[in-house]
Every structure is written in C-alpha cells, then in structure tokens.
Design an enzyme around this catalytic site. Structure first.
Site, PDB file in Angstrom:
ATOM      1  N   SER A 153      10.601   3.325  61.401  1.00  0.00           N
ATOM      2  CA  SER A 153       9.177   3.478  61.683  1.00  0.00           C
ATOM      3  C   SER A 153       8.930   3.824  63.143  1.00  0.00           C
ATOM      4  O   SER A 153       9.338   4.876  63.612  1.00  0.00           O
ATOM      5  CB  SER A 153       8.423   2.208  61.263  1.00  0.00           C
ATOM      6  OG  SER A 153       7.032   2.422  61.271  1.00  0.00           O
ATOM      7  N   ASP A 306       2.410   7.537  63.293  1.00  0.00           N
ATOM      8  CA  ASP A 306       3.665   7.142  63.920  1.00  0.00           C
ATOM      9  C   ASP A 306       4.790   7.969  63.285  1.00  0.00           C
ATOM     10  O   ASP A 306       4.537   8.793  62.398  1.00  0.00           O
ATOM     11  CB  ASP A 306       3.877   5.623  63.797  1.00  0.00           C
ATOM     12  CG  ASP A 306       4.144   5.170  62.377  1.00  0.00           C
ATOM     13  OD1 ASP A 306       3.719   5.880  61.430  1.00  0.00           O
ATOM     14  OD2 ASP A 306       4.763   4.113  62.185  1.00  0.00           O
ATOM     15  N   ASP A 310       3.460   6.037  58.338  1.00  0.00           N
ATOM     16  CA  ASP A 310       2.849   4.965  57.565  1.00  0.00           C
ATOM     17  C   ASP A 310       1.744   4.254  58.354  1.00  0.00           C
ATOM     18  O   ASP A 310       1.044   3.405  57.815  1.00  0.00           O
ATOM     19  CB  ASP A 310       3.887   3.964  57.032  1.00  0.00           C
ATOM     20  CG  ASP A 310       4.596   3.167  58.115  1.00  0.00           C
ATOM     21  OD1 ASP A 310       4.470   3.520  59.311  1.00  0.00           O
ATOM     22  OD2 ASP A 310       5.285   2.193  57.770  1.00  0.00           O
TER      23      ASP A 310
END
Length: 563
Positions: A153, A306, A310
């Site tokens: 992430s 990002d 998400d």
C-alpha cells in the site's frame, strides 16, 4: 550466533532469488570474519520471522525470515493453500491473486499462483498490475474462496506485503481471527518442514480475463454517474507513482467525468517512488507536486490515490493555507461521503448491503464521532468497530464505512474493502452537484457543520526505532491513568483490552473528557508508531479549533510524562 548462521545457511540453500542470495552470501561471509555490524544485521533477519496476522504479511524486502522475500512468500502460499484445502470439505478451492507495481510484487504473485496450482487449487492471476480494490472485487465477482494481493500500500519503497481475503461467508473481506492464527499455523508447519524447493509447483494456473477489470470499471462508474454540471470540471489527479491511473481513467470515461490534469511525474507506476520521501498522501510534502500542478492550471479540486489506490486524498483551494491549497482530513472526506450515503439510504429501501439488515454507517472507533450524528439524523444504524476494514466491512447492513486514514468503503455490494477509486467517483459526484448550484466542496463542508455541528479531529503520531517503547507507554498509561488531559478532567477511560461495547479485545485506550472531547491511544497496526487520536465538537468551526488546540497541547504533555 552459530544457530543464526545455521538458519541463514539453510535459508540460502533454498532461496531461488539471485539478489537475496547474493545479499545473504555476503552477509554470512562478513559474520564469519567477525564483523559485529553484520552479526547484528544477521541476527535481526533470523532471530524471528515476519508474523502473519490479520493484515497478512508486511515488511522490508531482503533475505531472511524477518524480511519479505521469495522464500517467505512461498511458505505463506503453501500454508495458505493447506488452510483452504482443510476448510474446503472436499471441493477444490479457487484463489485469485493480484499485484501492484512495487518491487517484486509480480514475482511474489507468480510464485504464489504456481504454488497454489501445484497444491491442486484453482489458481487465477489478474491480467497485469492493478489496484488492490480490483482484487477485492475479483474475489466476489469470480466467486472465489480466497484472494491474495501483493502490495504494501503506502508503506516506504523498500517494503512489500501479502494481503489475504476470504470469500464465501466472509464476502471477500480481509481475514480476521481465528483465520489468521489458523493460516499462520499452517505457514509455520511448512517453514519447519524445511526446503521450499520440494513444494509442488505448476504453471497450470489461469489468467483472469480482461472482463474482470471491465466489470470492476462498470460497477465503479455506476457509483456516481456524472451529472451535467461535471462538464468543464477542472481538476488534478495523482497516482503517487502507483497503479491507479489506468483504472481511474477508464472509470472516468465510463461514468462521464472530464479527464483531469495529471501530475505527470507521478502518474505511472514506479516502485522507487522517486518524487516522494514517503508514498502516502497523508505525509507532509507528498502532495506538493499536486498543488504545484493545481496552481498552474487554476484547478477547482485535487484528488490523489495512494500507490495501490485503496485510499483517497482530496485537496481544495484555501487562501489561508500555505501555497493556497489544503488537503482535507480523512475525517472530513469520510463525513462528506457518509452524509451522501445516508441521504441515498434514507431515500431508498433503508436496507443495507446484507439482505434484510437495516442500513447502517460504520467507522473505526478512532474515526470522527460525526458519522454517528449523521446516522442518527437519518434514522440509520451506526457501528463503531476496531481499526481496519477487516472489521468495518463486516458491520451489519453497511452502506458506507470509513477510517480516518483516508480509507472509504462506498460500494459494499461489490467491494468489501476500502476503495480509493469508487470513493473518488462519489466525491466527484458531490463536487459536480455542488458546482451546479455555484458551490464548492468547501461550501459542502460548511453546510455539514451547519447541519450536524463542527467536528474537529487531529492526530499525534510518534514513530519509534524500538517497538518495545510503544508497549512501555501503553503499560504506563494503564498503570497510572491520567486524571486530566491539559486542563480538562478525564471522566471515563475505556480499556479495550478488557472488551468494551461488544468489540473484540484490542490494545486501545479511549479517554472521555468532561467537555465531551475524546482522546484515543493505540499502537499502529502496520508501522512502528504510537498514534493518538483527538476529537472534539464545537458550536462553530472556530470554537472547535480552539478546543482541539487545547486538547492537543494536553495530549503532548501527557505523552512527555509517560515517555
């Protein structure tokens, strides 16, 4: 050190990756010559292993059991396959795998599908690097028993991770206990048995058709088709060197929104993240290029995802902010999107994402209490959960959920996880509707305050080099609970380790103050940080800001006293 060296040599013997083999060979040689720094490094790599938990795996790339690498991923894939077979009642489980643009994400994904296929599972690989929400969507869309997304992430560039979802009764949500411990036990058994080179592999996995991505694009575009007022909307988008842009662009076209001015230096996937020190839109400086672009084109709005798309960040013009732009907080965005969802739910059936369940709004317990005020205003249910979308997504009847860390679930019938792309579409819809009335997103925020009160939030984040310091601070607060935070007395303290409000036990302290303010203290679930969450409510934005400033000063004093 001899046992650590033995572990390192055993690891080296099974490592299929030339880069980490070379890294480990050099490190072992240096240890053998008495290099103290190398010995400490080797010990850190092998004295423990990355723990598999409800966030799956996440850590720094490198050789060793305490790093992300092909050996660890192979063990995880084989252990997860064994878990899925064990719970399958004789049927053949299906698992779908996705990956983003980080270093080795594609390698880890292909290792995984080969091991899943070798274990006899129906293994499906998404067609190319794609956002995490596409993988979460694919688990449900394909009726899969499980999904794996290889991503870290918004973590630093040298990190990667392994995020696990379950289908069936879990509806494509991230895993929760006891599944995490059961999977971890299988992974440990695989690791104890020795060499990953003996694991059966097969290239007989399937490649997911492009129709899966097309279905995600269509479902996401349907969240908020563009109103007529969207025409001419002048906005800026950045993918933060991640994988969002290709999918976002397709969604915009299908939904009817004008294409944005993109931040060219950040629009294509690049696992080095060369223009940002930390690829997280929450971090200071991360959106500077977005603001520079917005000033150049006189934009009305900035939207950022990002790196795995998400999460969603939003910024608006603000003459009082340095550079003329202000990034909205995660709570501000969440309250706007929650307000939108509540209006839609109240105007519709009143039934949530679970058949027959009353429609509800949900957020993590560290997110703004303003969402509860919205739910009550519209006669909806409200659920406060532990942090993480593994909990938020499981709220009964959920029509919308969010967490203050820029995570939003706006389309629970198709994606049971945070989704920065569908959230962007919903926000563009709100901005366009306001535009038709000659108003802006800033005007919507003021209308929210006029309707529900001025909620203000802040956060103190303390990054540590030794995670034991965090445990020490939490222990000190429990041993000597504060009687006041600054000038305001503490009226009640909830220790979630003891179980509060029906929530699963968690390492969280929630302090309620006499003036209605709230302070929450907890360790981060993904980074070596202690986080303090501050929430107040005032009759006006100005009064709320003053109250928040006083609470922050008191919280900082408290932190100094326990450190």
């Amino acid at each position: 050190m001899s046992s650590v060296l033995d572990a390192a040599r055993a690891w080296l013997a099974q490592d299929p990756d030339a880069e980490t083999r070379g890294e480990l060979t050099d490190l072992i040689s240096r240890v053998e010559t008495g290099d103290a720094e190398a010995s400490a490094d080797l010990d850190d790599r092998f004295s423990t292993r990355l723990a598999f938990g409800t966030a799956g795996l996440r850590g720094t790339l490198g050789a060793g059991s305490n790093r992300m690498n092909r050996v660890l991923v192979a063990q995880a894939a084989a252990g997860f396959a064994a878990y899925l077979i064990e719970r399958s009642s004789g049927a053949t489980p299906t698992v779908v795998v996705g990956y983003d643009g980080r270093r080795n994400s594609d390698v880890f994904a292909r290792d995984s599908v080969e091991i899943f296929a070798g274990a006899g599972l129906n293994a499906i690989l998404l067609p190319r690097l794609l956002p995490t929400p596409v993988l979460a969507f694919a688990v449900r869309h394909l009726g899969a028993d499980a999904g794996v997304m290889v991503t870290a992430s918004h973590n630093p560039p040298d990190d990667n991770g392994y995020k696990v979802y379950l289908g069936g009764d879990d509806q494509g949500a991230q895993i929760v206990a006891p599944a995490d411990a059961e999977i971890a036990a299988h992974i440990q058994r695989i690791a104890d048995e020795g060499n990953i080179t003996t694991l059966p592999r097969s290239v007989g996995y399937a490649n997911a058709p492009e129709s899966v991505v097309e279905a995600y694009v269509s479902a996401t575009a349907a969240v908020a088709p563009a109103p007529a007022a969207a025409e001419g909307l002048n906005w800026v988008y950045t993918a933060m060197h991640g994988v969002g842009w290709e999918t976002v662009s397709r969604v915009l076209t299908e939904a009817g929104y004008p294409q944005p001015t993109v931040v060219e230096a950040q629009i294509h996937p690049d696992g080095r993240f060369p223009t940002v020190a930390f690829p997280n839109p929450e971090e200071p400086g991360a959106m500077d290029l977005s603001f520079e672009t917005a000033r150049a084109v006189d934009a009305e709005l900035v939207i950022a995802n990002d790196p795995d798309a998400d999460r969603l960040a939003v910024a608006v013009p603000d003459a009082d902010s340095e550079g003329g732009w202000r990034r909205l907080t995660g709570n501000e965005i969440g309250l706007l999107l929650g307000w939108r969802a509540a209006r839609l739910a109240a105007a519709g059936s009143g039934i949530g994402g679970d058949a027959g369940a009353p429609a509800s709004l949900a957020c993590s317990l560290v997110s703004s209490p303003g969402l509860q005020a919205v739910a009550e205003h519209y006669g909806l249910e409200f659920h406060s959960t532990l942090t993480g979308f593994k909990w938020i997504s499981r709220a009964p009847g959920i029509v919308f959920g969010f967490e203050e860390a820029l995570g939003y679930l706006v389309n629970p019938t198709t994606v049971r996880d945070k989704d920065g792309i569908s959230a962007a579409v919903a926000l563009l819809g709100m901005a366009s509707e306001a535009r038709a009335q000659g108003r802006t997103v800033a005007d919507l925020l003021q209308e929210f305050r006029d309707t529900f009160g001025a909620f203000a939030s802040d956060q103190i984040s303390v990054r540590v080099s030794d995670v034991s310091e965090i445990a020490g601070i939490m222990a000190a607060l429990r041993a000597q609970p504060p009687a006041a935070v600054g000038e305001i007395a503490v009226s009640r303290i909830d220790d979630l380790l003891l179980g509060v409000d029906g929530l699963p036990p968690g390492d969280v302290l929630r302090l309620w103050l006499d003036d209605g303010s709230r302070l929450i203290v907890r360790p981060s679930g993904t980074e070596p940080k202690l986080k303090l969450y501050l929430d107040v409510r005032g009759s006006s934005a100005k009064k709320a800001r003053r109250r928040l400033e006083a609470l922050r000063a008191g919280a900082e004093e408290l932190l100094v006293s326990v450190r």
